[in-house]
Scaffold this motif. Sequence first.
Motif, PDB file in Angstrom:
ATOM      1  N   LEU A 124      12.256   5.031  -0.627  1.00 18.74           N
ATOM      2  CA  LEU A 124      12.103   3.697  -0.060  1.00 18.74           C
ATOM      3  C   LEU A 124      11.153   3.730   1.139  1.00 18.74           C
ATOM      4  CD1 LEU A 124      13.227   0.779  -0.279  1.00 18.74           C
ATOM      5  CD2 LEU A 124      14.983   1.450   1.351  1.00 18.74           C
ATOM      6  N   SER A 125      10.176   2.824   1.160  1.00 22.86           N
ATOM      7  CA  SER A 125       9.313   2.635   2.329  1.00 22.86           C
ATOM      8  C   SER A 125       9.827   1.439   3.107  1.00 22.86           C
ATOM      9  CB  SER A 125       7.868   2.339   1.901  1.00 22.86           C
ATOM     10  OG  SER A 125       7.255   3.492   1.397  1.00 22.86           O
ATOM     11  N   VAL A 126       9.879   1.587   4.429  1.00 27.36           N
ATOM     12  CA  VAL A 126      10.343   0.492   5.273  1.00 27.36           C
ATOM     13  C   VAL A 126       9.307   0.199   6.343  1.00 27.36           C
ATOM     14  CG1 VAL A 126      12.123  -0.286   6.890  1.00 27.36           C
ATOM     15  CG2 VAL A 126      12.760   1.115   4.931  1.00 27.36           C
ATOM     16  N   ALA A 158       8.350   3.089   9.029  1.00 28.67           N
ATOM     17  CA  ALA A 158       7.273   2.886   9.985  1.00 28.67           C
ATOM     18  C   ALA A 158       7.657   1.708  10.853  1.00 28.67           C
ATOM     19  CB  ALA A 158       5.959   2.602   9.272  1.00 28.67           C
ATOM     20  N   ILE A 159       7.477   1.875  12.129  1.00 26.14           N
ATOM     21  CA  ILE A 159       7.864   0.825  13.056  1.00 26.14           C
ATOM     22  C   ILE A 159       6.595   0.137  13.540  1.00 26.14           C
ATOM     23  CG2 ILE A 159       8.914   0.360  15.291  1.00 26.14           C
ATOM     24  CD1 ILE A 159      10.439   3.172  14.510  1.00 26.14           C
ATOM     25  N   GLY A 205      16.465   0.273  -7.011  1.00 26.59           N
ATOM     26  CA  GLY A 205      15.073   0.356  -7.446  1.00 26.59           C
ATOM     27  C   GLY A 205      14.077  -0.332  -6.527  1.00 26.59           C
ATOM     28  N   ILE A 206      14.561  -0.913  -5.411  1.00 26.70           N
ATOM     29  CA  ILE A 206      13.622  -1.495  -4.436  1.00 26.70           C
ATOM     30  C   ILE A 206      12.855  -0.343  -3.781  1.00 26.70           C
ATOM     31  CG2 ILE A 206      13.402  -2.856  -2.329  1.00 26.70           C
ATOM     32  CD1 ILE A 206      14.329  -4.515  -4.699  1.00 26.70           C
ATOM     33  N   ARG A 207      11.522  -0.487  -3.723  1.00 22.11           N
ATOM     34  CA  ARG A 207      10.702   0.611  -3.199  1.00 22.11           C
ATOM     35  C   ARG A 207      10.136   0.334  -1.810  1.00 22.11           C
ATOM     36  NH1 ARG A 207       7.822   3.833  -6.331  1.00 22.11           N
ATOM     37  NH2 ARG A 207       7.279   4.629  -4.274  1.00 22.11           N
ATOM     38  N   GLY A 208      10.085  -0.932  -1.441  1.00 19.25           N
ATOM     39  CA  GLY A 208       9.551  -1.268  -0.116  1.00 19.25           C
ATOM     40  C   GLY A 208      10.370  -2.369   0.526  1.00 19.25           C
ATOM     41  N   LEU A 209      10.719  -2.181   1.812  1.00 18.70           N
ATOM     42  CA  LEU A 209      11.497  -3.175   2.550  1.00 18.70           C
ATOM     43  C   LEU A 209      10.718  -3.601   3.781  1.00 18.70           C
ATOM     44  CD1 LEU A 209      15.218  -2.067   3.096  1.00 18.70           C
ATOM     45  CD2 LEU A 209      14.386  -3.979   1.715  1.00 18.70           C
ATOM     46  N   LEU A 210      10.557  -4.899   3.947  1.00 21.37           N
ATOM     47  CA  LEU A 210      10.036  -5.424   5.201  1.00 21.37           C
ATOM     48  C   LEU A 210      11.257  -5.854   6.013  1.00 21.37           C
ATOM     49  CD1 LEU A 210       7.427  -6.111   6.743  1.00 21.37           C
ATOM     50  CD2 LEU A 210       7.539  -8.397   5.754  1.00 21.37           C
ATOM     51  N   ASN A 211      11.585  -5.071   7.019  1.00 22.50           N
ATOM     52  CA  ASN A 211      12.854  -5.233   7.731  1.00 22.50           C
ATOM     53  C   ASN A 211      12.686  -6.017   9.026  1.00 22.50           C
ATOM     54  OD1 ASN A 211      15.460  -4.779   8.871  1.00 22.50           O
ATOM     55  ND2 ASN A 211      14.618  -3.045  10.015  1.00 22.50           N
ATOM     56  N   TYR A 241       0.836  -1.201   0.000  1.00 25.25           N
ATOM     57  CA  TYR A 241       0.000   0.000   0.000  1.00 25.25           C
ATOM     58  C   TYR A 241       0.871   1.251   0.000  1.00 25.25           C
ATOM     59  CZ  TYR A 241      -3.213   3.638   1.488  1.00 25.25           C
ATOM     60  OH  TYR A 241      -3.921   4.807   1.561  1.00 25.25           O
ATOM     61  N   ARG A 242       1.891   1.238   0.857  1.00 21.35           N
ATOM     62  CA  ARG A 242       2.736   2.432   0.963  1.00 21.35           C
ATOM     63  C   ARG A 242       3.533   2.657  -0.316  1.00 21.35           C
ATOM     64  NH1 ARG A 242       6.096   2.526   6.065  1.00 21.35           N
ATOM     65  NH2 ARG A 242       6.356   4.655   5.339  1.00 21.35           N
ATOM     66  N   VAL A 243       3.998   1.592  -0.935  1.00 23.96           N
ATOM     67  CA  VAL A 243       4.742   1.743  -2.184  1.00 23.96           C
ATOM     68  C   VAL A 243       3.835   2.345  -3.261  1.00 23.96           C
ATOM     69  CG1 VAL A 243       5.817   0.436  -4.078  1.00 23.96           C
ATOM     70  CG2 VAL A 243       6.452  -0.034  -1.703  1.00 23.96           C
TER      71      VAL A 243
END
Lengths: 212, 212
Positions: free
Chosen positions: B182-184, A209-210, B164-170, A198-200
């Motif tokens: 980048l959204s994390v 976001a934590i 080019g990665i736009r979202g990371l699930l960390n 969603y955020r992308v």
Amino acid sequence: MPRAVIGRLSLYLRELEAFERRGETTVSSSLLGSALGINDAQVRKDLACFGQFGRPGIGYRIAELIRALRQILGIDRDWPTAIIGVGNLGRALLRYRGFRNRGFHIVALFDNDPKKIGQTVGGLVVQPLERLGEVAEELGLRLAILTVPGEAAGRVAELAAGCGIRGLLNFAPVTLTVPEPLSVISVDLSIQLENLAYRVLHEPNGGEAITD
Amino acid sequence: MPRAVIGRLSLYLRELEAFERRGETTVSSSLLGSALGINDAQVRKDLACFGQFGRPGIGYRIAELIRALRQILGIDRDWPTAIIGVGNLGRALLRYRGFRNRGFHIVALFDNDPKKIGQTVGGLVVQPLERLGEVAEELGLRLAILTVPGEAAGRVAELAAGCGIRGLLNFAPVTLTVPEPLSVISVDLSIQLENLAYRVLHEPNGGEAITD
């Protein structure tokens, strides 16, 4: 106390420990918040819920605040913890170093698969679910990590509640309705990925976001 | 849009899918919310942010609302996704069925450990991190799951943003400061256990909380 505040306490604690490792003894609310993207007023408001920690012109004494936060969060003690469901995720969490560092010691493994029962995984023998009550009493278990399939999660949560387990960290992708006084925190990993997608799509500037 | 609302959309979607599997075609806001412990006014308010879905005297048409929510959440499409860090947690997440069901397909694995590079894990060959940019372009990767140690996470996040990665699930237990766009989303599993320990100590009646 709102869960978001409690989540932020854990983050403050991690920052304070990092400051302490760097040899600092005091820290201002703005410096404490800045690494976390939280403004100084929010930091002061959050911490003021739990006591009068800051001192004008000095800030927070790091060692004192670390001690207080560890006590508030309940990680000033050891929490013997069980993993219920010894699949891939259960095995990975057994080896996760972050738990032990915070006082969460995995001391028992449970499964209902006859092929897994009796196996030794990470130094622990996988026990049948029927032994949960007995082992919980023996080891003083109050927390358990639930890594069973969704269709089994409700039944196992009921069983755990009846065995004296007070807190469940649930990874099964289901909403559990559980009897008091069991506390459940559900971590649904696919929901996290959905939030990220969603955020992308909708928040082109990104940011952190934590999960709290 | 507040993240909590987006998190609840995912939960509404799961409930709606369950209603649909049971053969229902419409549902009221109170019924939709009740399984999730969310009251009907909140359900209506959340959904009204995204369109006019409810109909007086009928409620929500389930198929229509499912379609709309899947589109809003961006899971009406496939998301090729990489796992960066092929340790225990990375391997467990590779096998996690919940991702594929929601359109998140793990299509590439990366690590910087020479002993892991070239190995086949779950049908995918572990590639060196240096190939991330090339593979990301080739496969249209926009999402990645980060399961590297904390000390490596910042560097790898920078690299991913540049590829080019736009979202990371960390999953690394660190707060990442990452470049736009980048959204994390960080999932710190020990923070979840800390929150649970807090609730066991301070909220004697228990209850369910959904990570959102």
